[in-house]
Design a protein around this motif. Structure first.
Motif, PDB file in Angstrom:
ATOM      1  N   ILE A  60     -34.426 105.789  69.582  1.00 30.36           N
ATOM      2  CA  ILE A  60     -33.276 105.627  68.586  1.00 30.36           C
ATOM      3  C   ILE A  60     -33.989 104.947  67.121  1.00 30.36           C
ATOM      4  N   LEU A  61     -34.711 104.171  67.310  1.00 33.41           N
ATOM      5  CA  LEU A  61     -35.095 103.800  65.749  1.00 33.41           C
ATOM      6  C   LEU A  61     -35.924 105.051  65.268  1.00 33.41           C
ATOM      7  N   SER A  62     -36.452 105.962  65.788  1.00 33.51           N
ATOM      8  CA  SER A  62     -37.153 107.102  64.998  1.00 33.51           C
ATOM      9  C   SER A  62     -35.822 108.101  64.539  1.00 33.51           C
ATOM     10  N   LEU A  63     -34.782 107.908  64.844  1.00 37.28           N
ATOM     11  CA  LEU A  63     -33.602 108.649  64.230  1.00 37.28           C
ATOM     12  C   LEU A  63     -32.937 108.049  63.223  1.00 37.28           C
ATOM     13  N   TYR A  64     -33.381 106.859  62.814  1.00 40.00           N
ATOM     14  CA  TYR A  64     -32.643 106.001  61.695  1.00 40.00           C
ATOM     15  C   TYR A  64     -33.783 105.110  60.924  1.00 40.00           C
TER      16      TYR A  64
ATOM     17  N   ASN B 199     -29.846  97.305  62.547  1.00 36.22           N
ATOM     18  CA  ASN B 199     -29.958  95.722  62.987  1.00 36.22           C
ATOM     19  C   ASN B 199     -29.599  95.683  64.472  1.00 36.22           C
ATOM     20  N   LEU B 200     -29.781  94.688  64.978  1.00 35.53           N
ATOM     21  CA  LEU B 200     -29.511  94.363  66.425  1.00 35.53           C
ATOM     22  C   LEU B 200     -28.423  94.993  67.072  1.00 35.53           C
ATOM     23  N   LEU B 201     -26.935  94.543  66.485  1.00 33.96           N
ATOM     24  CA  LEU B 201     -25.923  94.998  66.915  1.00 33.96           C
ATOM     25  C   LEU B 201     -25.816  96.628  67.103  1.00 33.96           C
ATOM     26  N   LYS B 202     -26.031  97.282  65.829  1.00 29.75           N
ATOM     27  CA  LYS B 202     -26.160  98.774  65.908  1.00 29.75           C
ATOM     28  C   LYS B 202     -27.124  99.529  66.994  1.00 29.75           C
ATOM     29  N   LEU B 203     -28.327  98.683  67.209  1.00 28.09           N
ATOM     30  CA  LEU B 203     -29.041  99.288  68.313  1.00 28.09           C
ATOM     31  C   LEU B 203     -28.615  99.058  69.524  1.00 28.09           C
ATOM     32  N   TRP B 204     -28.083  98.052  69.770  1.00 34.98           N
ATOM     33  CA  TRP B 204     -27.241  97.370  71.018  1.00 34.98           C
ATOM     34  C   TRP B 204     -26.211  98.673  71.475  1.00 34.98           C
TER      35      TRP B 204
ATOM     36  N   ARG C  51     -27.811  93.204  77.948  1.00 35.46           N
ATOM     37  CA  ARG C  51     -27.599  92.116  77.012  1.00 35.46           C
ATOM     38  C   ARG C  51     -28.270  92.229  75.483  1.00 35.46           C
ATOM     39  N   LYS C  52     -27.644  91.769  74.508  1.00 34.41           N
ATOM     40  CA  LYS C  52     -28.092  92.032  73.147  1.00 34.41           C
ATOM     41  C   LYS C  52     -29.421  91.195  73.194  1.00 34.41           C
ATOM     42  N   GLU C  53     -29.564  89.900  73.999  1.00 35.64           N
ATOM     43  CA  GLU C  53     -30.852  89.107  74.015  1.00 35.64           C
ATOM     44  C   GLU C  53     -31.956  90.013  74.453  1.00 35.64           C
ATOM     45  N   GLU C  54     -31.737  90.804  75.666  1.00 36.40           N
ATOM     46  CA  GLU C  54     -32.750  91.766  76.207  1.00 36.40           C
ATOM     47  C   GLU C  54     -33.159  92.616  75.191  1.00 36.40           C
ATOM     48  N   ILE C  55     -32.295  93.214  74.423  1.00 30.46           N
ATOM     49  CA  ILE C  55     -32.937  94.247  73.280  1.00 30.46           C
ATOM     50  C   ILE C  55     -33.761  93.556  72.496  1.00 30.46           C
ATOM     51  N   LEU C  56     -33.260  92.455  71.960  1.00 32.58           N
ATOM     52  CA  LEU C  56     -34.184  91.457  70.977  1.00 32.58           C
ATOM     53  C   LEU C  56     -35.462  91.163  71.696  1.00 32.58           C
ATOM     54  N   GLU C  57     -35.466  90.703  72.959  1.00 33.45           N
ATOM     55  CA  GLU C  57     -36.632  90.408  73.512  1.00 33.45           C
ATOM     56  C   GLU C  57     -37.758  91.692  73.655  1.00 33.45           C
ATOM     57  N   ARG C  58     -37.027  92.932  73.995  1.00 33.95           N
ATOM     58  CA  ARG C  58     -37.838  94.069  73.901  1.00 33.95           C
ATOM     59  C   ARG C  58     -38.126  94.344  72.432  1.00 33.95           C
TER      60      ARG C  58
ATOM     61  N   ASP D 162     -36.679  91.343  57.108  1.00 40.19           N
ATOM     62  CA  ASP D 162     -35.937  90.251  57.018  1.00 40.19           C
ATOM     63  C   ASP D 162     -35.133  90.676  55.422  1.00 40.19           C
ATOM     64  N   LEU D 163     -33.851  90.968  55.508  1.00 38.78           N
ATOM     65  CA  LEU D 163     -33.220  91.430  54.216  1.00 38.78           C
ATOM     66  C   LEU D 163     -32.626  90.159  53.527  1.00 38.78           C
ATOM     67  N   GLY D 164     -32.708  88.920  53.922  1.00 36.60           N
ATOM     68  CA  GLY D 164     -32.188  87.629  53.483  1.00 36.60           C
ATOM     69  C   GLY D 164     -30.974  87.402  53.860  1.00 36.60           C
ATOM     70  N   ASN D 165     -30.325  86.184  53.854  1.00 31.96           N
ATOM     71  CA  ASN D 165     -28.811  85.880  54.114  1.00 31.96           C
ATOM     72  C   ASN D 165     -28.896  86.083  55.724  1.00 31.96           C
ATOM     73  N   GLY D 166     -29.939  85.934  56.340  1.00 32.67           N
ATOM     74  CA  GLY D 166     -30.066  85.952  57.796  1.00 32.67           C
ATOM     75  C   GLY D 166     -29.641  87.419  58.549  1.00 32.67           C
ATOM     76  N   GLU D 167     -29.595  88.401  57.213  1.00 30.66           N
ATOM     77  CA  GLU D 167     -29.937  89.763  58.011  1.00 30.66           C
ATOM     78  C   GLU D 167     -30.991  90.540  58.229  1.00 30.66           C
ATOM     79  N   VAL D 168     -31.211  91.023  59.396  1.00 32.04           N
ATOM     80  CA  VAL D 168     -32.594  91.480  60.031  1.00 32.04           C
ATOM     81  C   VAL D 168     -32.445  92.703  60.445  1.00 32.04           C
ATOM     82  N   ARG D 169     -33.347  93.599  60.116  1.00 28.43           N
ATOM     83  CA  ARG D 169     -33.293  94.968  60.619  1.00 28.43           C
ATOM     84  C   ARG D 169     -34.458  95.397  61.272  1.00 28.43           C
ATOM     85  N   TRP D 170     -34.617  96.427  62.136  1.00 26.26           N
ATOM     86  CA  TRP D 170     -35.659  96.633  62.981  1.00 26.26           C
ATOM     87  C   TRP D 170     -35.942  98.398  62.349  1.00 26.26           C
TER      88      TRP D 170
END
Length: 79
Positions: A17-21, A25-30, A43-50, A64-72
């Motif tokens: 999935i990450l190779s396609l984009y 962020n975590l929510l969109k990946l989830w 669970r989102k927590e499991e995706i974050l652990e992975r 880290d994009l700042g303001n609490g926004e994180v992308r992978w």
């Protein structure tokens, strides 16, 4: 994308999935994992652990994009 034998199906799907984009962020990946429908409820927590595990192995990076926004994003694994 080349498959990595030491990773399970969920990790492989995250990398695919990450190779396609450019990055997600975590929510969109989830959501993308959920749309596959092959893993049942994840669970989102499991995706974050992975993601953290894949980052430790050098497959992904956290942006880290700042303001609490994180992308992978996917990293190219050295051969």
């Amino acid at each position: 994308m080349k498959e990595h034998e030491n990773l399970d199906d969920l990790d492989q799907s995250i990398l695919h999935i990450l190779s396609l984009y450019e990055n997600l962020n975590l929510l969109k990946l989830w959501y993308e994992i959920g749309e596959l429908g092959t893993f049942g409820p994840v669970r989102k927590e499991e995706i974050l652990e992975r993601l953290n595990s894949l980052m430790a192995k050098g497959f992904v990076k956290c942006i880290d994009l700042g303001n609490g926004e994180v992308r992978w994003s996917l990293l190219k694994k050295p051969e």
